[in-house]
Design a protein around this motif. Sequence first.
Motif, PDB file in Angstrom:
ATOM      1  N   ALA A   1       0.852  -1.255   0.006  1.00 43.81           N
ATOM      2  CA  ALA A   1       0.166  -0.108  -0.208  1.00 43.81           C
ATOM      3  C   ALA A   1       0.811   1.144  -0.036  1.00 43.81           C
ATOM      4  CB  ALA A   1      -0.772   0.111   1.191  1.00 43.81           C
ATOM      5  N   LEU A   2       2.080   1.056   0.213  1.00 43.70           N
ATOM      6  CA  LEU A   2       3.143   2.331   0.254  1.00 43.70           C
ATOM      7  C   LEU A   2       2.826   3.138  -1.038  1.00 43.70           C
ATOM      8  CD1 LEU A   2       6.334   0.778   1.678  1.00 43.70           C
ATOM      9  CD2 LEU A   2       4.746   2.670   2.623  1.00 43.70           C
ATOM     10  N   ASN A   3       3.049   4.472  -0.815  1.00 43.72           N
ATOM     11  CA  ASN A   3       3.231   5.299  -2.095  1.00 43.72           C
ATOM     12  C   ASN A   3       4.800   5.305  -2.397  1.00 43.72           C
ATOM     13  OD1 ASN A   3       3.880   7.459  -3.725  1.00 43.72           O
ATOM     14  ND2 ASN A   3       1.925   8.731  -2.977  1.00 43.72           N
ATOM     15  N   GLU A   4       5.084   4.635  -3.384  1.00 41.99           N
ATOM     16  CA  GLU A   4       6.721   4.509  -3.656  1.00 41.99           C
ATOM     17  C   GLU A   4       7.186   5.847  -3.618  1.00 41.99           C
ATOM     18  OE1 GLU A   4       9.420   2.080  -6.923  1.00 41.99           O
ATOM     19  OE2 GLU A   4       7.059   1.993  -7.113  1.00 41.99           O
ATOM     20  N   ARG A   5       6.881   6.752  -4.494  1.00 41.44           N
ATOM     21  CA  ARG A   5       7.386   8.088  -4.908  1.00 41.44           C
ATOM     22  C   ARG A   5       7.496   8.946  -3.498  1.00 41.44           C
ATOM     23  NH1 ARG A   5       6.950  11.661  -9.881  1.00 41.44           N
ATOM     24  NH2 ARG A   5       6.867   9.549 -10.656  1.00 41.44           N
ATOM     25  N   ALA A   6       6.222   8.878  -2.640  1.00 35.37           N
ATOM     26  CA  ALA A   6       6.552   9.586  -1.330  1.00 35.37           C
ATOM     27  C   ALA A   6       7.648   8.928  -0.482  1.00 35.37           C
ATOM     28  CB  ALA A   6       5.192   9.486  -0.610  1.00 35.37           C
ATOM     29  N   ALA A   7       7.627   7.777  -0.677  1.00 33.07           N
ATOM     30  CA  ALA A   7       8.534   6.667   0.482  1.00 33.07           C
ATOM     31  C   ALA A   7      10.055   7.001  -0.139  1.00 33.07           C
ATOM     32  CB  ALA A   7       8.422   5.318   0.563  1.00 33.07           C
ATOM     33  N   PHE A   8      10.167   7.089  -1.225  1.00 31.91           N
ATOM     34  CA  PHE A   8      11.585   7.477  -1.817  1.00 31.91           C
ATOM     35  C   PHE A   8      11.955   8.866  -1.667  1.00 31.91           C
ATOM     36  CE2 PHE A   8      14.277   8.716  -5.258  1.00 31.91           C
ATOM     37  CZ  PHE A   8      15.290   7.593  -5.133  1.00 31.91           C
ATOM     38  N   ASN A   9      11.215   9.852  -1.605  1.00 28.66           N
ATOM     39  CA  ASN A   9      11.170  11.449  -1.483  1.00 28.66           C
ATOM     40  C   ASN A   9      11.698  11.619   0.122  1.00 28.66           C
ATOM     41  OD1 ASN A   9      11.627  11.849  -4.064  1.00 28.66           O
ATOM     42  ND2 ASN A   9       9.280  12.346  -4.241  1.00 28.66           N
ATOM     43  N   ASN A  10      10.660  10.852   0.877  1.00 31.76           N
ATOM     44  CA  ASN A  10      10.728  11.051   2.421  1.00 31.76           C
ATOM     45  C   ASN A  10      10.653   9.667   3.018  1.00 31.76           C
ATOM     46  OD1 ASN A  10      10.207  11.912   4.867  1.00 31.76           O
ATOM     47  ND2 ASN A  10       8.563  13.076   4.535  1.00 31.76           N
ATOM     48  N   LEU A  11      11.816   9.317   3.550  1.00 28.04           N
ATOM     49  CA  LEU A  11      11.979   8.128   4.176  1.00 28.04           C
ATOM     50  C   LEU A  11      10.941   7.857   5.475  1.00 28.04           C
ATOM     51  CD1 LEU A  11      15.686   7.599   4.173  1.00 28.04           C
ATOM     52  CD2 LEU A  11      14.042   6.671   2.269  1.00 28.04           C
ATOM     53  N   LYS A  12      10.429   8.938   6.049  1.00 27.19           N
ATOM     54  CA  LYS A  12       9.569   8.694   7.009  1.00 27.19           C
ATOM     55  C   LYS A  12       8.132   8.151   6.500  1.00 27.19           C
ATOM     56  CE  LYS A  12      11.510  12.048   9.777  1.00 27.19           C
ATOM     57  NZ  LYS A  12      11.209  13.371  10.573  1.00 27.19           N
ATOM     58  N   GLU A  13       7.923   7.990   5.123  1.00 26.01           N
ATOM     59  CA  GLU A  13       6.768   7.723   4.418  1.00 26.01           C
ATOM     60  C   GLU A  13       6.856   6.103   4.211  1.00 26.01           C
ATOM     61  OE1 GLU A  13       3.888   9.255   3.953  1.00 26.01           O
ATOM     62  OE2 GLU A  13       4.774  11.145   4.798  1.00 26.01           O
ATOM     63  N   GLY A  14       8.105   5.500   4.481  1.00 25.78           N
ATOM     64  CA  GLY A  14       8.188   4.040   4.306  1.00 25.78           C
ATOM     65  C   GLY A  14       8.003   3.220   5.578  1.00 25.78           C
ATOM     66  N   ILE A  15       8.614   2.052   5.496  1.00 22.10           N
ATOM     67  CA  ILE A  15       8.213   1.299   6.713  1.00 22.10           C
ATOM     68  C   ILE A  15       9.748   0.706   7.096  1.00 22.10           C
ATOM     69  CG2 ILE A  15       7.636  -1.092   7.485  1.00 22.10           C
ATOM     70  CD1 ILE A  15       5.259  -1.093   5.051  1.00 22.10           C
ATOM     71  N   GLU A  16       9.912   1.263   8.642  1.00 22.81           N
ATOM     72  CA  GLU A  16      11.010   0.884   8.911  1.00 22.81           C
ATOM     73  C   GLU A  16      11.298  -0.887   9.298  1.00 22.81           C
ATOM     74  OE1 GLU A  16      13.205   1.888  13.208  1.00 22.81           O
ATOM     75  OE2 GLU A  16      12.572   3.730  12.057  1.00 22.81           O
ATOM     76  N   VAL A  17      12.285  -1.366   9.078  1.00 23.95           N
ATOM     77  CA  VAL A  17      12.587  -2.864   9.161  1.00 23.95           C
ATOM     78  C   VAL A  17      14.246  -2.906   9.612  1.00 23.95           C
ATOM     79  CG1 VAL A  17      10.779  -3.803   7.576  1.00 23.95           C
ATOM     80  CG2 VAL A  17      13.180  -3.228   6.831  1.00 23.95           C
ATOM     81  N   LEU A  18      14.476  -4.162  10.211  1.00 19.88           N
ATOM     82  CA  LEU A  18      15.783  -4.617  10.332  1.00 19.88           C
ATOM     83  C   LEU A  18      16.310  -5.831   9.606  1.00 19.88           C
ATOM     84  CD1 LEU A  18      16.146  -4.724  14.264  1.00 19.88           C
ATOM     85  CD2 LEU A  18      17.381  -3.035  12.962  1.00 19.88           C
ATOM     86  N   LEU A  19      17.356  -5.399   8.715  1.00 22.46           N
ATOM     87  CA  LEU A  19      18.114  -6.550   7.905  1.00 22.46           C
ATOM     88  C   LEU A  19      19.028  -7.304   8.994  1.00 22.46           C
ATOM     89  CD1 LEU A  19      18.382  -4.361   4.816  1.00 22.46           C
ATOM     90  CD2 LEU A  19      16.409  -5.992   5.354  1.00 22.46           C
ATOM     91  N   GLN A  20      19.030  -8.685   8.839  1.00 24.16           N
ATOM     92  CA  GLN A  20      19.939  -9.364   9.391  1.00 24.16           C
ATOM     93  C   GLN A  20      20.385 -10.416   8.502  1.00 24.16           C
ATOM     94  OE1 GLN A  20      19.122 -10.753  13.581  1.00 24.16           O
ATOM     95  NE2 GLN A  20      19.579 -12.763  12.916  1.00 24.16           N
TER      96      GLN A  20
END
Length: 122
Positions: A50-69
């Motif tokens: 459901a993310l707005n890709e353009r918005a998340a790319f331009n403002n990382l606060k619009e994305g989803i925070e995860v941890l990569l292990q």
Amino acid sequence: MAAKEQIHIIWQNQEIGTLLHPVPDMWYLEGSWVSNNSVVADSFESAARALNERAAFNNLKEGIEVLLQDHKGSQTLAIVISLTDPHTLFLRRINSSLHDVSAKSTGNIFSLILRKITALLT
């Protein structure tokens, strides 16, 4: 990163799946999303699609925070920018000192660095 590597994805303190065959490009990472089919993973997948890709790319606060292990247990903070069909996950790895800086704000990055240097010198 090796082409056959898989990275575990942690969201809301739970492992939710893996990123297979990750392809790095500077701070960005793209690969095949494989869910572990848990309830939390299903919620993550719905939110990521459901993310707005353009918005998340331009403002990382619009994305989803995860941890990569990785396989060694090392963890890296990342922001999910998009999950597209069939299962391509696109995210940006985050340097913790720049966590609050948007993806396109290079002027702000230099200001942040200058403030940190000034603080160290005073």
